[in-house]
Design a protein around this motif. Structure first.
Motif, mmCIF file in Angstrom:
data_model
loop_
_atom_site.group_PDB
_atom_site.id
_atom_site.type_symbol
_atom_site.label_atom_id
_atom_site.label_comp_id
_atom_site.label_asym_id
_atom_site.label_seq_id
_atom_site.Cartn_x
_atom_site.Cartn_y
_atom_site.Cartn_z
ATOM 1 N N ALA A 10 -8.677 -19.758 -65.924
ATOM 2 C CA ALA A 10 -10.109 -19.542 -66.141
ATOM 3 C C ALA A 10 -10.752 -18.782 -64.993
ATOM 4 N N HIS A 11 -10.009 -18.550 -63.913
ATOM 5 C CA HIS A 11 -10.617 -18.044 -62.682
ATOM 6 C C HIS A 11 -11.300 -16.689 -62.865
ATOM 7 N N ALA A 12 -10.663 -15.774 -63.593
ATOM 8 C CA ALA A 12 -11.219 -14.423 -63.711
ATOM 9 C C ALA A 12 -12.627 -14.438 -64.294
ATOM 10 N N ILE A 13 -12.826 -15.231 -65.342
ATOM 11 C CA ILE A 13 -14.156 -15.280 -65.982
ATOM 12 C C ILE A 13 -15.125 -16.097 -65.142
ATOM 13 N N VAL A 14 -14.672 -17.233 -64.614
ATOM 14 C CA VAL A 14 -15.556 -18.060 -63.777
ATOM 15 C C VAL A 14 -16.070 -17.243 -62.599
ATOM 16 N N ALA A 15 -15.211 -16.407 -62.011
ATOM 17 C CA ALA A 15 -15.588 -15.646 -60.824
ATOM 18 C C ALA A 15 -16.427 -14.416 -61.137
ATOM 19 N N ALA A 16 -16.310 -13.865 -62.358
ATOM 20 C CA ALA A 16 -16.947 -12.568 -62.623
ATOM 21 C C ALA A 16 -17.838 -12.568 -63.853
ATOM 22 N N HIS A 17 -18.238 -13.746 -64.357
ATOM 23 C CA HIS A 17 -19.000 -13.724 -65.613
ATOM 24 C C HIS A 17 -20.441 -13.267 -65.438
ATOM 25 N N HIS A 18 -20.891 -13.087 -64.194
ATOM 26 C CA HIS A 18 -22.234 -12.543 -63.969
ATOM 27 C C HIS A 18 -22.193 -11.131 -63.396
ATOM 28 N N GLU A 19 -20.994 -10.518 -63.354
ATOM 29 C CA GLU A 19 -20.915 -9.123 -62.931
ATOM 30 C C GLU A 19 -21.355 -8.220 -64.082
ATOM 31 N N SER A 31 -24.511 -3.999 -60.821
ATOM 32 C CA SER A 31 -25.756 -4.669 -60.399
ATOM 33 C C SER A 31 -25.684 -6.189 -60.530
ATOM 34 N N GLY A 32 -24.530 -6.727 -60.917
ATOM 35 C CA GLY A 32 -24.412 -8.169 -61.088
ATOM 36 C C GLY A 32 -24.099 -8.881 -59.780
ATOM 37 N N TYR A 33 -23.690 -10.126 -59.900
ATOM 38 C CA TYR A 33 -23.343 -10.912 -58.708
ATOM 39 C C TYR A 33 -22.117 -11.763 -59.048
ATOM 40 N N PRO A 34 -21.410 -12.292 -58.060
ATOM 41 C CA PRO A 34 -21.703 -12.315 -56.617
ATOM 42 C C PRO A 34 -21.081 -11.152 -55.843
ATOM 43 N N ARG A 35 -20.142 -10.390 -56.435
ATOM 44 C CA ARG A 35 -19.405 -9.377 -55.677
ATOM 45 C C ARG A 35 -19.843 -7.955 -55.998
ATOM 46 N N LYS A 36 -20.778 -7.817 -56.940
ATOM 47 C CA LYS A 36 -21.285 -6.501 -57.350
ATOM 48 C C LYS A 36 -20.138 -5.562 -57.775
ATOM 49 N N LEU A 37 -19.208 -6.114 -58.543
ATOM 50 C CA LEU A 37 -18.128 -5.299 -59.091
ATOM 51 C C LEU A 37 -18.686 -4.386 -60.175
ATOM 52 N N SER A 38 -17.969 -3.295 -60.432
ATOM 53 C CA SER A 38 -18.433 -2.375 -61.476
ATOM 54 C C SER A 38 -17.232 -1.837 -62.248
ATOM 55 N N GLY A 39 -17.497 -1.397 -63.480
ATOM 56 C CA GLY A 39 -16.475 -0.753 -64.297
ATOM 57 C C GLY A 39 -15.226 -1.596 -64.441
ATOM 58 N N ASP A 40 -14.098 -0.924 -64.303
ATOM 59 C CA ASP A 40 -12.805 -1.598 -64.483
ATOM 60 C C ASP A 40 -12.459 -2.544 -63.348
ATOM 61 N N GLU A 41 -13.264 -2.577 -62.282
ATOM 62 C CA GLU A 41 -13.055 -3.583 -61.234
ATOM 63 C C GLU A 41 -13.286 -4.985 -61.786
ATOM 64 N N ILE A 42 -14.113 -5.089 -62.802
ATOM 65 C CA ILE A 42 -14.378 -6.378 -63.438
ATOM 66 C C ILE A 42 -13.222 -6.694 -64.370
ATOM 67 N N PRO A 43 -12.636 -7.872 -64.283
ATOM 68 C CA PRO A 43 -11.536 -8.221 -65.192
ATOM 69 C C PRO A 43 -11.956 -8.058 -66.647
ATOM 70 N N LEU A 44 -11.023 -7.583 -67.493
ATOM 71 C CA LEU A 44 -11.341 -7.360 -68.897
ATOM 72 C C LEU A 44 -11.862 -8.622 -69.559
ATOM 73 N N SER A 45 -11.271 -9.773 -69.242
ATOM 74 C CA SER A 45 -11.727 -11.019 -69.865
ATOM 75 C C SER A 45 -13.186 -11.294 -69.538
ATOM 76 N N ALA A 46 -13.609 -10.980 -68.309
ATOM 77 C CA ALA A 46 -15.007 -11.194 -67.924
ATOM 78 C C ALA A 46 -15.931 -10.216 -68.641
ATOM 79 N N ARG A 47 -15.447 -8.995 -68.871
ATOM 80 C CA ARG A 47 -16.260 -8.015 -69.602
ATOM 81 C C ARG A 47 -16.414 -8.424 -71.069
ATOM 82 N N ILE A 48 -15.353 -8.982 -71.652
ATOM 83 C CA ILE A 48 -15.440 -9.486 -73.029
ATOM 84 C C ILE A 48 -16.399 -10.660 -73.091
ATOM 85 N N PHE A 49 -16.253 -11.569 -72.137
ATOM 86 C CA PHE A 49 -17.123 -12.749 -72.125
ATOM 87 C C PHE A 49 -18.588 -12.352 -72.012
#
Length: 418
Positions: free
Chosen positions: A309-318, A323-341
């Motif tokens: 679950a870590h990928a989504i828990v860590a990046a579900h607000h990117e 412009s999201g948080y907490p790491r301000k990832l963008s594009g493909d830097e965000i795990p695909l599962s988090a982008r789907i979520f």
């Protein structure tokens, strides 16, 4: 017979057949060669016995020639069709042969004067396809076993009955080996099926316990934040549907479902005053609320199965534009599962009823998602979601909490193999 048992039976049958096909020729060859060698050494031993009997071992005396001729005549009429005896210098003392020997003598290869110190044999096929054996035996006296006193060479044309017997014995050995391979496969099959069934049962028990843990954590979050109860089931189901459109399977799909269900697990650590506040959060409160991501990562990290679950828990607000948080990832830097979520989460948040709002229409919901595509949402994920968006909206719109649970349970059982 289920599909696994069928596959197992086919694989064991194929392996057994391959083993039989490989081992049987080897068994045939080994048995045939052993029988051939047995025939040769029987001939060698018997020739030595007869040579001893006629005194044709020590071929250095005055009567060496007579003894050699007597021995050769007996050997040529018994075990051999051609018998030749040489003295220690390699000079021929006696030569005898049968009619059979006379007929095949011209087909035999010639050889130099004998000087060998160890017995050996040659095997070759005659022009009429018959099989002939040629043995070479160094003779040694009883007084000095290291001294060569002469040489015996004999040719035996193997009769058809003996040749067929050798082949029959070799074939029987090959057949037994092949049968043993097939019987071993038959014996192994039920053992493999039983062990596999036990492993599958244990794996399902472990998986059930993992899913129970996942649901227990979800309920714990829901007790703190009533908005996340049924939302966890809905958003995990929507995410699974999008993942299927993107051809996710196996571990990737399982991680998507678990992560979507536990995305807000870190809210357990947020104070009630902030988590349950009805109005807008101030800057300090928002900062504290944002820490639920880090707390969620701590909860799911290091617990084996929950790490999926870590990928989504860590990046579900990117967000796609960074412009999201907490790491301000963008594009493909965000795990695909988090982008789907992210698409599934906002779609459900807008289209479902909450204590503080009524559900939006499908058109209004999709209008907001389309407007944020390329900034908040991954365009590729939105492309996958659009064709099923209306179906998802209608399905969830007619479902109560129990129905939503069943929808997710169906996808869980399918993708987790339960």
């Amino acid at each position: 017979m289920n599909s696994f048992n069928k596959r197992t039976a086919v694989r064991i049958a194929v392996v057994s057949a391959l083993l039989a096909a490989l081992a049987s020729p080897v068994a045939w060859f080994v048995t045939y060669k052993r029988a051939e060698d047995g025939t040769v050494w029987l001939a060698i031993d018997e020739s030595r016995r007869l040579l001893h009997h006629f005194g044709a071992i020590d071929l250095t005396g005055l009567d060496a020639g007579d003894n050699a001729r007597k021995a050769a005549d007996v050997l040529a009429g018994g075990l051999f069709d051609i018998a030749e005896i040489y003295d220690q210098e390699g000079l021929k003392l006696a030569h005898a042969m049968t009619e059979e020997g006379q007929a095949v003598e011209q087909q035999l290869p010639s050889h130099a004067r004998p000087t060998y110190r160890a017995g050996f044999h040659e095997s070759f096929r005659l022009e009429d396809t018959r099989w002939a054996l040629r043995v070479f035996v160094p003779l040694r006296g009883a007084a000095d076993a290291d001294r060569i006193t002469g040489y015996f060479e004999g040719v035996r044309v193997v009769p058809p009955w003996q040749r067929e017997q050798l082949r029959a014995n070799a074939f029987s050995a090959a057949l037994m080996v092949g049968l043993a391979a097939v019987l071993c496969g038959s014996a192994i099959y039920p053992v493999v099926v039983r062990l596999s069934a036990d492993n599958e049962r244990k794996a399902r028990e472990i998986l059930d316990s993992h899913l129970s843990m996942m649901e227990a954590l979800g309920r714990a979050v829901a007790m703190r934040d009533s908005d996340t109860g049924t939302h966890n089931f809905r958003v995990a189901w929507i995410a699974a549907r999008i993942g299927e459109r993107l051809d996710l399977a196996g571990r990737a799909m399982q991680s998507l479902i678990v992560g979507s269900f536990l995305h807000d697990v870190g809210k357990i650590s947020i104070p009630d005053a902030i988590l349950l506040k009805s109005g807008k959060l101030d800057a300090e409160e928002s900062k504290i609320m944002h820490t639920h991501v880090a707390h969620g990562e701590e909860i799911v990290s290091g617990i084996g199965w929950l790490e999926d679950a870590h990928a989504i828990v860590a990046a579900h607000h990117e967000k796609w534009d960074g412009s999201g948080y907490p790491r301000k990832l963008s594009g493909d830097e965000i795990p695909l599962s988090a982008r789907i979520f992210s698409v599934a989460d906002v779609f459900d948040a807008l289209s479902s009823k909450r204590p503080y709002k009524e559900p939006m229409s499908f058109e209004a919901t999709m209008s907001i998602l389309e407007a944020d595509t390329g900034s908040h949402f991954d365009p590729h994920v939105m492309t996958a979601f659009r064709p099923i968006a209306r179906e998802v909206f209608n399905c969830l719109g007619s479902c109560n909490e129990d129905d939503v649970r069943r929808l997710l349970e169906e996808r869980v059982r399918f993708h987790f193999g339960i």
